[in-house]
Write an enzyme that holds these catalytic residues in place. Structure first.
Site, PDB file in Angstrom:
ATOM      1  N   ASP A  54       0.849  -1.191   0.000  1.00 43.25           N
ATOM      2  CA  ASP A  54       0.000   0.000   0.000  1.00 43.25           C
ATOM      3  C   ASP A  54       0.887   1.244   0.000  1.00 43.25           C
ATOM      4  O   ASP A  54       1.847   1.334   0.759  1.00 43.25           O
ATOM      5  CB  ASP A  54      -0.891  -0.026   1.251  1.00 43.25           C
ATOM      6  CG  ASP A  54      -1.890   1.105   1.295  1.00 43.25           C
ATOM      7  OD1 ASP A  54      -2.362   1.525   0.228  1.00 43.25           O
ATOM      8  OD2 ASP A  54      -2.221   1.556   2.418  1.00 43.25           O
ATOM      9  N   HIS A  55       0.571   2.197  -0.853  1.00 45.24           N
ATOM     10  CA  HIS A  55       1.336   3.450  -0.940  1.00 45.24           C
ATOM     11  C   HIS A  55       2.837   3.184  -1.082  1.00 45.24           C
ATOM     12  O   HIS A  55       3.648   3.709  -0.298  1.00 45.24           O
ATOM     13  CB  HIS A  55       1.067   4.338   0.280  1.00 45.24           C
ATOM     14  CG  HIS A  55      -0.297   4.937   0.278  1.00 45.24           C
ATOM     15  ND1 HIS A  55      -0.652   5.993  -0.529  1.00 45.24           N
ATOM     16  CD2 HIS A  55      -1.419   4.603   0.970  1.00 45.24           C
ATOM     17  CE1 HIS A  55      -1.925   6.300  -0.330  1.00 45.24           C
ATOM     18  NE2 HIS A  55      -2.413   5.463   0.579  1.00 45.24           N
ATOM     19  N   ASP A 107       2.548   4.849  -5.380  1.00 41.71           N
ATOM     20  CA  ASP A 107       1.906   6.137  -5.117  1.00 41.71           C
ATOM     21  C   ASP A 107       2.828   7.259  -5.548  1.00 41.71           C
ATOM     22  O   ASP A 107       3.745   7.656  -4.820  1.00 41.71           O
ATOM     23  CB  ASP A 107       1.569   6.264  -3.635  1.00 41.71           C
ATOM     24  CG  ASP A 107       0.829   7.560  -3.325  1.00 41.71           C
ATOM     25  OD1 ASP A 107       0.573   8.342  -4.258  1.00 41.71           O
ATOM     26  OD2 ASP A 107       0.514   7.782  -2.143  1.00 41.71           O
ATOM     27  N   GLU A 120      -2.593   5.924  -8.184  1.00 41.80           N
ATOM     28  CA  GLU A 120      -3.485   6.924  -7.596  1.00 41.80           C
ATOM     29  C   GLU A 120      -3.462   8.189  -8.449  1.00 41.80           C
ATOM     30  O   GLU A 120      -2.394   8.695  -8.806  1.00 41.80           O
ATOM     31  CB  GLU A 120      -3.048   7.251  -6.166  1.00 41.80           C
ATOM     32  CG  GLU A 120      -3.963   8.238  -5.452  1.00 41.80           C
ATOM     33  CD  GLU A 120      -3.576   8.433  -3.989  1.00 41.80           C
ATOM     34  OE1 GLU A 120      -3.517   9.599  -3.560  1.00 41.80           O
ATOM     35  OE2 GLU A 120      -3.340   7.426  -3.293  1.00 41.80           O
ATOM     36  N   HIS A 175      -7.723   9.876   4.669  1.00 39.19           N
ATOM     37  CA  HIS A 175      -7.029   8.884   5.473  1.00 39.19           C
ATOM     38  C   HIS A 175      -7.263   9.174   6.951  1.00 39.19           C
ATOM     39  O   HIS A 175      -7.198  10.315   7.388  1.00 39.19           O
ATOM     40  CB  HIS A 175      -5.524   8.923   5.199  1.00 39.19           C
ATOM     41  CG  HIS A 175      -5.141   8.357   3.876  1.00 39.19           C
ATOM     42  ND1 HIS A 175      -4.373   9.051   2.965  1.00 39.19           N
ATOM     43  CD2 HIS A 175      -5.405   7.169   3.292  1.00 39.19           C
ATOM     44  CE1 HIS A 175      -4.187   8.299   1.889  1.00 39.19           C
ATOM     45  NE2 HIS A 175      -4.803   7.149   2.066  1.00 39.19           N
ATOM     46  N   GLY A 176      -7.507   8.115   7.734  1.00 43.76           N
ATOM     47  CA  GLY A 176      -7.625   8.285   9.185  1.00 43.76           C
ATOM     48  C   GLY A 176      -8.970   8.842   9.616  1.00 43.76           C
ATOM     49  O   GLY A 176      -9.895   9.012   8.832  1.00 43.76           O
ATOM     50  N   HIS A 194      -9.470   4.631  -0.886  1.00 43.01           N
ATOM     51  CA  HIS A 194      -8.624   4.700   0.299  1.00 43.01           C
ATOM     52  C   HIS A 194      -9.379   5.436   1.395  1.00 43.01           C
ATOM     53  O   HIS A 194     -10.260   6.247   1.125  1.00 43.01           O
ATOM     54  CB  HIS A 194      -7.321   5.443  -0.021  1.00 43.01           C
ATOM     55  CG  HIS A 194      -6.357   4.638  -0.826  1.00 43.01           C
ATOM     56  ND1 HIS A 194      -5.046   4.436  -0.443  1.00 43.01           N
ATOM     57  CD2 HIS A 194      -6.507   3.956  -1.987  1.00 43.01           C
ATOM     58  CE1 HIS A 194      -4.437   3.681  -1.347  1.00 43.01           C
ATOM     59  NE2 HIS A 194      -5.315   3.385  -2.291  1.00 43.01           N
ATOM     60  N   GLY A 195      -9.019   5.145   2.646  1.00 43.56           N
ATOM     61  CA  GLY A 195      -9.648   5.852   3.756  1.00 43.56           C
ATOM     62  C   GLY A 195     -11.088   5.448   3.982  1.00 43.56           C
ATOM     63  O   GLY A 195     -11.956   6.295   4.215  1.00 43.56           O
ATOM     64  N   GLY A 196     -11.368   4.138   3.945  1.00 47.08           N
ATOM     65  CA  GLY A 196     -12.736   3.673   4.153  1.00 47.08           C
ATOM     66  C   GLY A 196     -13.264   3.962   5.544  1.00 47.08           C
ATOM     67  O   GLY A 196     -14.473   4.150   5.727  1.00 47.08           O
TER      68      GLY A 196
END
Length: 279
Positions: free
Chosen positions: A82-83, A104, A134, A178-179, A205-207
Protein backbone atom coordinates in the site's frame (compact mmCIF):
# COMPACT_ATOMS: atom_id res chain seq x y z
CA UNK A 1 -4.24 -21.86 1.26
CA UNK A 2 -1.33 -19.69 0.09
CA UNK A 3 -1.24 -16.00 -0.77
CA UNK A 4 -3.47 -15.55 -3.82
CA UNK A 5 -2.29 -13.78 -6.97
CA UNK A 6 -3.73 -10.30 -7.27
CA UNK A 7 -5.17 -10.78 -10.75
CA UNK A 8 -6.86 -14.02 -9.64
CA UNK A 9 -8.27 -12.28 -6.56
CA UNK A 10 -9.68 -9.44 -8.66
CA UNK A 11 -11.29 -11.94 -11.03
CA UNK A 12 -12.70 -13.93 -8.10
CA UNK A 13 -14.31 -10.81 -6.59
CA UNK A 14 -15.72 -9.54 -9.89
CA UNK A 15 -17.31 -12.88 -10.75
CA UNK A 16 -18.98 -12.96 -7.34
CA UNK A 17 -19.89 -9.27 -7.41
CA UNK A 18 -18.20 -8.46 -4.11
CA UNK A 19 -15.90 -5.64 -3.06
CA UNK A 20 -12.53 -6.57 -1.61
CA UNK A 21 -11.74 -5.16 1.83
CA UNK A 22 -8.03 -4.37 2.13
CA UNK A 23 -6.82 -4.19 5.72
CA UNK A 24 -3.58 -2.53 6.80
CA UNK A 25 -1.23 -4.53 8.98
CA UNK A 26 1.84 -3.55 10.96
CA UNK A 27 2.90 -6.59 12.94
CA UNK A 28 2.33 -10.27 13.72
CA UNK A 29 -0.87 -9.79 15.71
CA UNK A 30 -2.53 -7.55 13.11
CA UNK A 31 -1.63 -9.95 10.29
CA UNK A 32 -2.98 -12.95 12.19
CA UNK A 33 -6.16 -11.10 13.12
CA UNK A 34 -6.95 -9.99 9.57
CA UNK A 35 -6.62 -13.53 8.25
CA UNK A 36 -8.73 -14.92 11.08
CA UNK A 37 -11.40 -12.30 10.49
CA UNK A 38 -11.70 -12.84 6.75
CA UNK A 39 -11.52 -16.61 7.03
CA UNK A 40 -14.19 -16.73 9.73
CA UNK A 41 -16.75 -15.28 7.32
CA UNK A 42 -15.22 -16.76 4.15
CA UNK A 43 -14.83 -13.35 2.51
CA UNK A 44 -11.98 -12.64 0.07
CA UNK A 45 -9.74 -9.67 0.81
CA UNK A 46 -6.24 -8.29 1.07
CA UNK A 47 -3.65 -7.81 3.74
CA UNK A 48 -1.66 -4.70 2.97
CA UNK A 49 1.24 -2.77 4.43
CA UNK A 50 2.51 0.65 3.48
CA UNK A 51 6.07 1.70 2.77
CA UNK A 52 6.00 3.67 6.02
CA UNK A 53 5.03 0.62 8.08
CA UNK A 54 7.76 -1.44 6.45
CA UNK A 55 10.16 0.68 8.53
CA UNK A 56 8.93 -1.37 11.51
CA UNK A 57 9.20 -4.67 9.66
CA UNK A 58 10.31 -5.82 6.22
CA UNK A 59 8.64 -7.45 3.21
CA UNK A 60 10.07 -10.92 3.90
CA UNK A 61 8.72 -10.97 7.45
CA UNK A 62 5.21 -9.89 6.45
CA UNK A 63 5.11 -12.37 3.57
CA UNK A 64 6.31 -15.17 5.88
CA UNK A 65 3.71 -14.35 8.55
CA UNK A 66 0.94 -14.14 5.97
CA UNK A 67 1.77 -17.53 4.49
CA UNK A 68 2.13 -19.02 7.96
CA UNK A 69 -1.27 -17.84 9.16
CA UNK A 70 -2.95 -18.81 5.88
CA UNK A 71 -2.15 -22.48 6.49
CA UNK A 72 -5.34 -24.41 7.07
CA UNK A 73 -7.58 -21.63 5.70
CA UNK A 74 -9.72 -21.77 2.57
CA UNK A 75 -10.34 -18.07 1.92
CA UNK A 76 -8.66 -16.24 -1.01
CA UNK A 77 -6.44 -13.51 0.46
CA UNK A 78 -3.79 -11.45 -1.32
CA UNK A 79 -0.80 -9.51 -0.01
CA UNK A 80 -0.55 -5.93 -1.18
CA UNK A 81 2.00 -3.10 -0.94
CA UNK A 82 0.00 0.00 0.00
CA UNK A 83 1.34 3.45 -0.94
CA UNK A 84 4.61 2.16 -2.35
CA UNK A 85 6.85 5.20 -2.21
CA UNK A 86 9.91 3.96 -4.05
CA UNK A 87 10.82 1.55 -6.82
CA UNK A 88 13.14 -0.14 -4.33
CA UNK A 89 10.17 -0.91 -2.06
CA UNK A 90 8.24 -2.27 -5.04
CA UNK A 91 11.06 -4.62 -6.03
CA UNK A 92 11.62 -5.75 -2.45
CA UNK A 93 7.95 -6.63 -2.02
CA UNK A 94 7.75 -8.47 -5.33
CA UNK A 95 10.87 -10.44 -4.41
CA UNK A 96 9.35 -11.29 -1.00
CA UNK A 97 6.19 -12.75 -2.53
CA UNK A 98 3.67 -9.89 -2.47
CA UNK A 99 0.93 -10.53 -5.03
CA UNK A 100 -0.31 -6.97 -5.58
CA UNK A 101 1.47 -3.61 -5.70
CA UNK A 102 0.46 0.02 -5.35
CA UNK A 103 2.84 2.71 -6.48
CA UNK A 104 1.91 6.14 -5.12
CA UNK A 105 3.32 8.91 -7.27
CA UNK A 106 0.29 11.16 -6.81
CA UNK A 107 2.52 13.88 -5.36
CA UNK A 108 4.15 14.27 -8.78
CA UNK A 109 2.70 16.11 -11.75
CA UNK A 110 0.58 14.23 -14.30
CA UNK A 111 3.48 13.22 -16.53
CA UNK A 112 5.71 12.26 -13.61
CA UNK A 113 2.95 10.14 -12.11
CA UNK A 114 2.43 8.31 -15.39
CA UNK A 115 6.14 7.69 -15.84
CA UNK A 116 6.59 6.20 -12.36
CA UNK A 117 3.51 4.01 -12.65
CA UNK A 118 4.52 2.82 -16.11
CA UNK A 119 7.96 1.77 -14.84
CA UNK A 120 6.34 -0.17 -12.01
CA UNK A 121 3.82 -1.80 -14.35
CA UNK A 122 6.54 -3.00 -16.70
CA UNK A 123 8.38 -4.61 -13.79
CA UNK A 124 5.36 -6.12 -12.01
CA UNK A 125 3.59 -7.43 -15.10
CA UNK A 126 6.66 -9.53 -15.87
CA UNK A 127 5.84 -11.37 -12.62
CA UNK A 128 2.07 -11.37 -13.33
CA UNK A 129 1.37 -8.91 -10.51
CA UNK A 130 -1.28 -6.17 -10.83
CA UNK A 131 -0.46 -2.53 -10.12
CA UNK A 132 -2.65 0.04 -8.42
CA UNK A 133 -2.01 3.73 -9.04
CA UNK A 134 -3.49 6.92 -7.60
CA UNK A 135 -4.78 9.94 -9.51
CA UNK A 136 -5.62 12.89 -7.28
CA UNK A 137 -4.51 13.52 -3.70
CA UNK A 138 -6.24 12.20 -0.58
CA UNK A 139 -6.31 14.31 2.57
CA UNK A 140 -5.62 13.06 6.08
CA UNK A 141 -3.06 11.06 8.02
CA UNK A 142 -1.59 7.79 6.77
CA UNK A 143 0.72 6.36 9.44
CA UNK A 144 3.34 9.09 10.02
CA UNK A 145 2.61 10.94 6.79
CA UNK A 146 0.16 13.85 6.90
CA UNK A 147 -1.34 15.12 3.64
CA UNK A 148 -3.16 18.42 3.46
CA UNK A 149 -3.72 18.11 -0.25
CA UNK A 150 -7.31 17.95 -1.45
CA UNK A 151 -7.13 17.36 -5.19
CA UNK A 152 -10.14 15.41 -6.42
CA UNK A 153 -9.63 13.03 -9.32
CA UNK A 154 -10.42 14.73 -12.63
CA UNK A 155 -12.60 12.44 -14.80
CA UNK A 156 -11.21 14.14 -17.91
CA UNK A 157 -7.75 12.73 -17.13
CA UNK A 158 -8.71 9.22 -16.07
CA UNK A 159 -8.75 7.37 -19.40
CA UNK A 160 -5.49 8.89 -20.61
CA UNK A 161 -3.80 8.18 -17.27
CA UNK A 162 -4.87 4.54 -17.19
CA UNK A 163 -4.09 3.83 -20.83
CA UNK A 164 -0.68 5.49 -20.80
CA UNK A 165 0.43 4.16 -17.41
CA UNK A 166 -0.97 0.65 -17.89
CA UNK A 167 -2.25 0.41 -14.28
CA UNK A 168 -4.73 -2.33 -13.39
CA UNK A 169 -6.55 -0.52 -10.57
CA UNK A 170 -7.08 3.18 -9.95
CA UNK A 171 -7.31 4.76 -6.49
CA UNK A 172 -9.54 7.84 -6.67
CA UNK A 173 -9.97 10.96 -4.61
CA UNK A 174 -13.68 11.77 -4.23
CA UNK A 175 -13.70 13.40 -0.78
CA UNK A 176 -12.38 10.36 1.07
CA UNK A 177 -9.65 10.90 3.66
CA UNK A 178 -7.03 8.88 5.47
CA UNK A 179 -7.63 8.28 9.19
CA UNK A 180 -10.30 9.67 11.52
CA UNK A 181 -8.93 13.21 11.72
CA UNK A 182 -10.87 14.79 8.86
CA UNK A 183 -14.56 14.39 8.10
CA UNK A 184 -15.04 12.67 4.73
CA UNK A 185 -17.41 14.33 2.24
CA UNK A 186 -17.78 11.70 -0.45
CA UNK A 187 -19.00 12.83 -3.87
CA UNK A 188 -20.82 9.88 -5.43
CA UNK A 189 -21.67 11.90 -8.52
CA UNK A 190 -17.96 12.42 -9.14
CA UNK A 191 -17.38 8.69 -8.65
CA UNK A 192 -20.08 7.96 -11.23
CA UNK A 193 -18.36 10.26 -13.74
CA UNK A 194 -15.02 8.55 -13.11
CA UNK A 195 -16.53 5.07 -13.43
CA UNK A 196 -18.06 5.95 -16.78
CA UNK A 197 -14.64 6.62 -18.30
CA UNK A 198 -12.29 4.36 -16.33
CA UNK A 199 -11.08 1.27 -18.22
CA UNK A 200 -10.11 -0.41 -14.91
CA UNK A 201 -11.72 -1.12 -11.51
CA UNK A 202 -11.51 1.56 -8.83
CA UNK A 203 -10.12 1.68 -5.29
CA UNK A 204 -11.23 3.73 -2.29
CA UNK A 205 -8.62 4.70 0.30
CA UNK A 206 -9.65 5.85 3.76
CA UNK A 207 -12.74 3.67 4.15
CA UNK A 208 -12.80 4.26 7.93
CA UNK A 209 -15.40 6.86 8.82
CA UNK A 210 -17.35 6.76 5.55
CA UNK A 211 -21.03 5.82 6.09
CA UNK A 212 -21.61 2.22 5.05
CA UNK A 213 -24.58 3.10 2.84
CA UNK A 214 -22.27 5.28 0.76
CA UNK A 215 -19.63 2.57 0.58
CA UNK A 216 -22.17 -0.06 -0.50
CA UNK A 217 -23.49 2.30 -3.19
CA UNK A 218 -20.03 2.48 -4.72
CA UNK A 219 -20.20 -1.10 -5.99
CA UNK A 220 -22.33 0.05 -8.93
CA UNK A 221 -19.56 2.47 -9.92
CA UNK A 222 -16.70 0.00 -10.56
CA UNK A 223 -15.48 0.08 -6.95
CA UNK A 224 -13.60 -3.16 -6.33
CA UNK A 225 -11.31 -2.54 -3.36
CA UNK A 226 -11.91 -0.60 -0.13
CA UNK A 227 -9.00 0.19 2.21
CA UNK A 228 -9.43 0.10 5.98
CA UNK A 229 -6.70 0.94 8.47
CA UNK A 230 -7.87 3.16 11.31
CA UNK A 231 -10.80 0.96 12.34
CA UNK A 232 -8.52 -2.03 12.90
CA UNK A 233 -5.73 -0.05 14.55
CA UNK A 234 -8.23 1.54 16.90
CA UNK A 235 -9.54 -1.90 17.92
CA UNK A 236 -5.98 -3.05 18.55
CA UNK A 237 -4.84 -0.02 20.55
CA UNK A 238 -8.04 0.22 22.60
CA UNK A 239 -7.44 -3.30 23.90
CA UNK A 240 -4.26 -2.16 25.64
CA UNK A 241 -5.53 1.28 26.56
CA UNK A 242 -8.63 -0.01 28.31
CA UNK A 243 -6.61 -2.63 30.19
CA UNK A 244 -4.16 0.03 31.38
CA UNK A 245 -6.96 2.33 32.52
CA UNK A 246 -8.39 -0.50 34.61
CA UNK A 247 -5.02 -1.49 36.05
CA UNK A 248 -1.90 0.65 35.69
CA UNK A 249 0.17 -2.36 36.69
CA UNK A 250 -1.25 -4.61 33.96
CA UNK A 251 1.58 -6.79 32.62
CA UNK A 252 -0.17 -9.76 30.99
CA UNK A 253 1.20 -9.12 27.51
CA UNK A 254 0.21 -12.53 26.14
CA UNK A 255 -3.37 -12.18 27.32
CA UNK A 256 -3.73 -8.68 25.92
CA UNK A 257 -2.18 -9.62 22.58
CA UNK A 258 -4.58 -12.54 22.33
CA UNK A 259 -7.51 -10.27 23.13
CA UNK A 260 -6.29 -7.69 20.61
CA UNK A 261 -6.21 -10.34 17.89
CA UNK A 262 -9.79 -11.29 18.74
CA UNK A 263 -10.95 -7.66 18.65
CA UNK A 264 -9.23 -6.87 15.34
CA UNK A 265 -10.47 -10.11 13.77
CA UNK A 266 -14.05 -9.24 14.75
CA UNK A 267 -13.65 -5.75 13.29
CA UNK A 268 -12.28 -7.15 10.02
CA UNK A 269 -15.02 -9.76 9.65
CA UNK A 270 -17.76 -7.22 10.41
CA UNK A 271 -16.41 -4.75 7.85
CA UNK A 272 -16.06 -7.43 5.16
CA UNK A 273 -19.70 -8.40 5.58
CA UNK A 274 -21.12 -4.90 6.01
CA UNK A 275 -19.59 -3.36 2.88
CA UNK A 276 -20.97 -6.23 0.82
CA UNK A 277 -24.38 -5.99 2.52
CA UNK A 278 -24.18 -9.56 3.83
CA UNK A 279 -26.13 -10.23 7.00
Amino acid sequence: MKIVNGFDLMDYAQKRNVMLPAFNTTNLEMTKAIIQGLNSVHMPGMIQISSNNLHLSDPETIAYLTNKFLRGTDTPIGLHLDHGKSFEDVKACVDAGFTSIMVDASDQDFEGNIAEVKRTVEYCHFYNIPVEAELGAIMGKEDDHVSEADCHTDPALVREFVERSGCDLLAVSIGNVHGFDVEPKVDLNLLKEIAEVSPVPLVLHGGSGIPFEQVKAMKQYKMLKINYGSDLRSAYIKTFGEAYEKNHKEANLFGLCKKAVENVAKTASDLALIINDIK
